[in-house]
Design a protein around this motif. Structure first.
Motif, PDB file in Angstrom:
ATOM      1  N   ASN A 161       0.872  -1.177   0.000  1.00  0.00           N
ATOM      2  CA  ASN A 161       0.000   0.000   0.000  1.00  0.00           C
ATOM      3  C   ASN A 161       0.906   1.223   0.000  1.00  0.00           C
ATOM      4  N   SER A 162       1.111   1.826  -1.158  1.00  0.00           N
ATOM      5  CA  SER A 162       2.087   2.917  -1.288  1.00  0.00           C
ATOM      6  C   SER A 162       1.608   4.241  -0.723  1.00  0.00           C
ATOM      7  N   PHE A 179      -9.709  -9.608  -4.271  1.00  0.00           N
ATOM      8  CA  PHE A 179      -8.766  -8.495  -4.137  1.00  0.00           C
ATOM      9  C   PHE A 179      -9.315  -7.560  -3.080  1.00  0.00           C
ATOM     10  N   SER A 180      -8.573  -7.366  -1.987  1.00  0.00           N
ATOM     11  CA  SER A 180      -9.054  -6.526  -0.889  1.00  0.00           C
ATOM     12  C   SER A 180      -8.121  -5.358  -0.668  1.00  0.00           C
ATOM     13  N   ALA A 181      -8.691  -4.178  -0.536  1.00  0.00           N
ATOM     14  CA  ALA A 181      -7.918  -2.959  -0.340  1.00  0.00           C
ATOM     15  C   ALA A 181      -8.579  -2.106   0.740  1.00  0.00           C
ATOM     16  N   PRO A 182      -7.833  -1.182   1.340  1.00  0.00           N
ATOM     17  CA  PRO A 182      -8.430  -0.274   2.324  1.00  0.00           C
ATOM     18  C   PRO A 182      -9.519   0.589   1.704  1.00  0.00           C
ATOM     19  N   GLU A 184      -1.757  -0.105  -9.005  1.00  0.00           N
ATOM     20  CA  GLU A 184      -0.471  -0.785  -8.864  1.00  0.00           C
ATOM     21  C   GLU A 184      -0.559  -2.306  -8.937  1.00  0.00           C
ATOM     22  N   HIS A 185      -1.751  -2.867  -8.645  1.00  0.00           N
ATOM     23  CA  HIS A 185      -1.793  -4.320  -8.491  1.00  0.00           C
ATOM     24  C   HIS A 185      -2.832  -5.076  -9.314  1.00  0.00           C
ATOM     25  N   PRO A 191      -1.666  -3.183   4.686  1.00  0.00           N
ATOM     26  CA  PRO A 191      -1.482  -3.949   3.451  1.00  0.00           C
ATOM     27  C   PRO A 191      -2.834  -4.408   2.895  1.00  0.00           C
ATOM     28  N   GLY A 192      -2.938  -4.447   1.581  1.00  0.00           N
ATOM     29  CA  GLY A 192      -4.072  -5.115   0.971  1.00  0.00           C
ATOM     30  C   GLY A 192      -3.732  -6.592   0.854  1.00  0.00           C
TER      31      GLY A 192
END
Length: 417
Positions: free
Chosen positions: A129-130, A147-150, A162-163, A135-136
């Motif tokens: 997580n830049s 796919f999990s992200a904040p 990015e991913h 972290p995702g």
């Protein structure tokens, strides 16, 4: 590939924050000719998340989630997803390293290996997580992706960029190319476009794809979602859609093709033509300036504004004559003209736009009741103004006054020689 999206967060359903991530995801996917098949919102509650996951996992090939990855007790996304996949939360050295690096990037001490960021469901891979701390993570199980992200929009957006595509590229269907033509119109209501201006327009556009119509502030966005077998076929259909619009009576109301906002269009045109502009804002109280300065690149063309709410500011700062204010009042064609003229001289801009009106609920008169606004323009040696009348409460009227002023500015920019 069918894509499902799960927003996790009680604060969204409670109205404490707005869900901006759905648009971020849709915009991101569009660039890769993908779209959201179904989206859901779940509270930070175990059963709510499990129920939503079951619906999306049954229907979709890729599930994207946002939210619930923070360090507080209500952040239960990881634990609930582990339960959904029949696994457990375990320490992950990779997740620990990612989280530690994230903290180091922001010059913050990392709490250590006992921190929740160091743990993941089994068979999940941590993702950097830049732009944040948490972290995702990603998993491929039974031929489907998670796919999990904040949930913080800037973090969600950066993790998508990015991913996501790198992780699922092997499963993307290259046989279908998707594209959308957005036709942005102004000043003509939706029912009038398709009922009076061009009753056959919908049917003509529908030959090339799925048609939609979305009323927006003082206008309508007409969308045509196109499916093609190749980029060349897509380009042909896009050109055909634009040809239909160009041949339609609605053409005069079209101000842009594409998703760019009115502010973005203004900044793009002004910078391309190297034109400088500014505002004299009374009724809008700086709203036009705020909208323009939200756009990257506006510093090259936007010189500034004078918020002249009081008559003394109009007179002593902009040079509006006392006679005009007394005989014509501050909300008048004459006052708007003098405001624009004064601004042009004081800021040395190529185009000056002035806004003066009654946003209510008080004020107004027989000639200019509440909802009236006078918008002036000064360009070269030409000065003019016109009046408009809108309906709505104070907040809506300010937005409509601002939109009308920005449309006037865009007209001046496009006709500037």
């Amino acid at each position: 590939m069918k894509i499902g999206y799960l927003v996790i967060g009680s604060e969204v359903l409670d109205g404490k924050i707005s869900d901006t991530n759905t648009k971020l995801l849709a915009d991101f996917l569009r660039a890769y000719h993908l779209e959201i098949h179904q989206s859901m919102v779940a509270r930070d509650e175990r059963l709510a998340i499990l129920e939503a996951m079951k619906v999306l996992y049954d229907k979709c090939d890729l599930i994207v989630t946002s939210g619930g990855l923070g360090p507080t007790k209500d952040d239960i996304t990881k634990e609930t997803l582990a339960e959904f996949f029949g696994s457990k939360i375990t320490y992950s050295e990779m997740a620990h390293q990612v989280a530690e690096a994230n903290y180091k990037r922001f010059d913050r001490p990392f709490p250590g290996k006992d921190h929740g960021y160091s743990y993941l469901p089994e068979n999940f891979v941590p993702l950097n997580n830049s732009t944040g701390f948490a972290p995702g993570f990603f998993s491929e199980q039974k031929g489907k992706f998670l796919f999990s992200a904040p949930g913080v929009p800037r973090e969600f957006k950066s993790m998508l960029e990015e991913h996501l595509i790198k992780l699922v590229s092997s499963k993307l269907d290259q046989s279908v190319v998707l594209g959308t033509v957005i036709i942005r119109t102004k000043k003509v209501p939706e029912e009038k476009i398709f009922g009076e201006v061009d009753p056959t327009l919908w049917d003509k556009l529908e030959k090339f794809g799925e048609v939609s119509s979305l009323p927006i502030l003082m206008g309508v966005d007409i969308g045509v979602k196109i499916r093609a077998k190749s980029q060349s076929e897509l380009a042909e259909k896009v050109s055909a859609v634009k040809a239909v619009i160009e041949a339609s009576p609605i053409k005069s109301a079209v101000w842009s093709y594409g998703p760019e906002s009115l502010e973005e269009r203004i900044v793009t045109v002004a910078n391309h033509k190297k034109i400088r502009f500014g505002f004299a804002e009374s009724a809008t109280g700086g709203l036009c300036s705020n909208r323009i300065t939200n756009i990257s690149g506006s510093s090259q063309c936007f010189m500034g504004s004078i918020v002249c709410y009081d008559e003394k500011v109009k007179e002593h700062v902009l040079g509006v004559s006392a006679k005009t204010l007394q005989e014509c009042t501050a909300v008048s064609i004459k006052c708007a003209e003098e405001m624009a003229h004064g601004l042009k001289e004081r800021l040395s801009v190529d185009i000056a736009i002035s806004i003066t009106g009654f946003a209510g609920p008080g004020g107004g008169n027989d000639k200019f009741p509440v909802g009236s606004v006078c918008i002036g323009r000064a360009k070269n040696h030409h000065i003019s103004a016109e009046s408009f009348h809108f309906k709505g409460d104070r907040e809506i009227l300010k937005q409509r006054f601002s939109q009308a002023a920005l449309h006037v500015l865009l007209e001046e920019l496009e006709n500037f020689a």
